[in-house]
Design a protein around this motif. Structure first.
Motif, PDB file in Angstrom:
ATOM      1  N   SER A   1       0.838  -1.193   0.000  1.00  0.00           N
ATOM      2  CA  SER A   1       0.000   0.000   0.000  1.00  0.00           C
ATOM      3  C   SER A   1       0.872   1.242   0.000  1.00  0.00           C
ATOM      4  CB  SER A   1      -0.942   0.006   1.201  1.00  0.00           C
ATOM      5  OG  SER A   1      -0.198   0.079   2.387  1.00  0.00           O
ATOM      6  N   SER A   2       0.284   2.337  -0.479  1.00  0.00           N
ATOM      7  CA  SER A   2       0.982   3.611  -0.527  1.00  0.00           C
ATOM      8  C   SER A   2      -0.028   4.729  -0.306  1.00  0.00           C
ATOM      9  CB  SER A   2       1.669   3.793  -1.878  1.00  0.00           C
ATOM     10  OG  SER A   2       2.247   5.083  -1.940  1.00  0.00           O
ATOM     11  N   GLU A   3       0.331   5.654   0.574  1.00  0.00           N
ATOM     12  CA  GLU A   3      -0.494   6.838   0.791  1.00  0.00           C
ATOM     13  C   GLU A   3       0.402   8.072   0.925  1.00  0.00           C
ATOM     14  OE1 GLU A   3      -2.623   6.798   4.578  1.00  0.00           O
ATOM     15  OE2 GLU A   3      -1.368   5.128   5.217  1.00  0.00           O
ATOM     16  N   GLU A   4       1.540   8.029   0.209  1.00  0.00           N
ATOM     17  CA  GLU A   4       2.516   9.105   0.287  1.00  0.00           C
ATOM     18  C   GLU A   4       2.025  10.384  -0.385  1.00  0.00           C
ATOM     19  OE1 GLU A   4       5.622   7.103  -1.731  1.00  0.00           O
ATOM     20  OE2 GLU A   4       5.878   5.627  -0.139  1.00  0.00           O
ATOM     21  N   SER A   5       1.258  10.220  -1.418  1.00  0.00           N
ATOM     22  CA  SER A   5       0.826  11.370  -2.210  1.00  0.00           C
ATOM     23  C   SER A   5      -0.657  11.640  -1.969  1.00  0.00           C
ATOM     24  CB  SER A   5       1.059  11.074  -3.693  1.00  0.00           C
ATOM     25  OG  SER A   5       0.499  12.075  -4.486  1.00  0.00           O
ATOM     26  N   ARG A   6      -1.104  12.816  -2.414  1.00  0.00           N
ATOM     27  CA  ARG A   6      -2.528  13.143  -2.327  1.00  0.00           C
ATOM     28  C   ARG A   6      -3.261  12.740  -3.605  1.00  0.00           C
ATOM     29  NH1 ARG A   6      -2.722  19.157   0.344  1.00  0.00           N
ATOM     30  NH2 ARG A   6      -1.495  18.695   2.180  1.00  0.00           N
ATOM     31  N   GLU A   7      -2.526  12.143  -4.538  1.00  0.00           N
ATOM     32  CA  GLU A   7      -3.131  11.729  -5.804  1.00  0.00           C
ATOM     33  C   GLU A   7      -3.176  10.215  -5.887  1.00  0.00           C
ATOM     34  OE1 GLU A   7      -0.990  13.455  -9.009  1.00  0.00           O
ATOM     35  OE2 GLU A   7      -1.462  15.504  -8.431  1.00  0.00           O
ATOM     36  N   GLN A   8      -4.304   9.709  -6.314  1.00  0.00           N
ATOM     37  CA  GLN A   8      -4.502   8.273  -6.425  1.00  0.00           C
ATOM     38  C   GLN A   8      -3.516   7.643  -7.409  1.00  0.00           C
ATOM     39  OE1 GLN A   8      -8.091   6.448  -8.394  1.00  0.00           O
ATOM     40  NE2 GLN A   8      -8.744   6.355  -6.252  1.00  0.00           N
ATOM     41  N   ARG A   9      -3.328   8.294  -8.533  1.00  0.00           N
ATOM     42  CA  ARG A   9      -2.436   7.756  -9.571  1.00  0.00           C
ATOM     43  C   ARG A   9      -0.995   7.658  -9.073  1.00  0.00           C
ATOM     44  NH1 ARG A   9      -2.668   5.281 -14.203  1.00  0.00           N
ATOM     45  NH2 ARG A   9      -1.035   5.722 -15.677  1.00  0.00           N
ATOM     46  N   SER A  10      -0.529   8.678  -8.361  1.00  0.00           N
ATOM     47  CA  SER A  10       0.839   8.665  -7.832  1.00  0.00           C
ATOM     48  C   SER A  10       1.021   7.522  -6.832  1.00  0.00           C
ATOM     49  CB  SER A  10       1.159   9.986  -7.141  1.00  0.00           C
ATOM     50  OG  SER A  10       1.064  11.047  -8.037  1.00  0.00           O
ATOM     51  N   ASN A  11       0.022   7.288  -6.003  1.00  0.00           N
ATOM     52  CA  ASN A  11       0.109   6.196  -5.034  1.00  0.00           C
ATOM     53  C   ASN A  11       0.083   4.833  -5.728  1.00  0.00           C
ATOM     54  OD1 ASN A  11       0.353   7.789  -2.736  1.00  0.00           O
ATOM     55  ND2 ASN A  11      -1.854   8.026  -2.545  1.00  0.00           N
ATOM     56  N   MET A  12      -0.684   4.728  -6.804  1.00  0.00           N
ATOM     57  CA  MET A  12      -0.711   3.483  -7.574  1.00  0.00           C
ATOM     58  C   MET A  12       0.661   3.216  -8.195  1.00  0.00           C
ATOM     59  SD  MET A  12      -3.179   2.437 -10.734  1.00  0.00           S
ATOM     60  CE  MET A  12      -2.116   2.826 -12.107  1.00  0.00           C
ATOM     61  N   GLU A  13       1.271   4.249  -8.746  1.00  0.00           N
ATOM     62  CA  GLU A  13       2.600   4.104  -9.342  1.00  0.00           C
ATOM     63  C   GLU A  13       3.650   3.779  -8.273  1.00  0.00           C
ATOM     64  OE1 GLU A  13       3.110   7.726 -11.502  1.00  0.00           O
ATOM     65  OE2 GLU A  13       1.776   7.080 -13.123  1.00  0.00           O
TER      66      GLU A  13
END
Length: 146
Positions: free
Chosen positions: A76-88
């Motif tokens: 999992s990733s929640e580093e960014s406020r953007e869904q796409r950035s977290n997916m990448e």
């Protein structure tokens, strides 16, 4: 683009990767309360045909703690406020994990200690033994046979 390319020989089909999205924790103002930006990637490691058997074995050995009882790797990733950035970011983590597991470990070449290092060790042992024998009794009798 039907596969996620990790290397020329390792390609994971997109159909094996499952993404889910949820609300992130942490700062972000009112926006964080209404958008699902945290990305979670699930991948069935046991059922995949994308990894060669040796790589799969190394992957399970290296990252077994991150694989759940059903055989899914969960990232999992929640580093960014953007869904796409977290997916990448999740895909980058997966790529890093598989790349590390794909590398063959170096074979250990056994070596012998040098003659001088063996002699130094034996001399240190002799000195230590003499020191202990001197403490043994006040007559300074040596119990070692020379």
């Amino acid at each position: 683009m039907s596969t996620f390319d990790i290397s020329p020989s390792i390609r994971i089909p997109w159909s094996e990767l499952q993404f889910s999205y949820s609300r992130s924790s942490g700062p972000g103002g009112q926006h964080v309360n209404k958008t699902n930006t945290k990305a979670t990637l699930k991948w069935d490691v046991h059922a995949t045909e994308a990894l060669p058997p040796t790589v799969k074995q190394r992957f399970e050995k290296n990252w077994g703690a991150r694989i759940n009882k059903e055989g899914f790797l969960v990232i999992s990733s929640e580093e960014s406020r953007e869904q796409r950035s977290n997916m990448e970011a999740c895909l980058d983590k997966l790529k890093h994990m598989v790349t590390l597991s794909a590398q063959r470990p170096k074979t250990r070449i056994p070596t012998k200690p040098s003659r001088s290092s063996v002699q130094r060790t034996q001399e240190k042992k002799r000195q230590h033994s003499d020191r202990k024998n001197q403490r043994r009794d006040s007559k300074n009798i040596s119990y070692r046979k020379d």
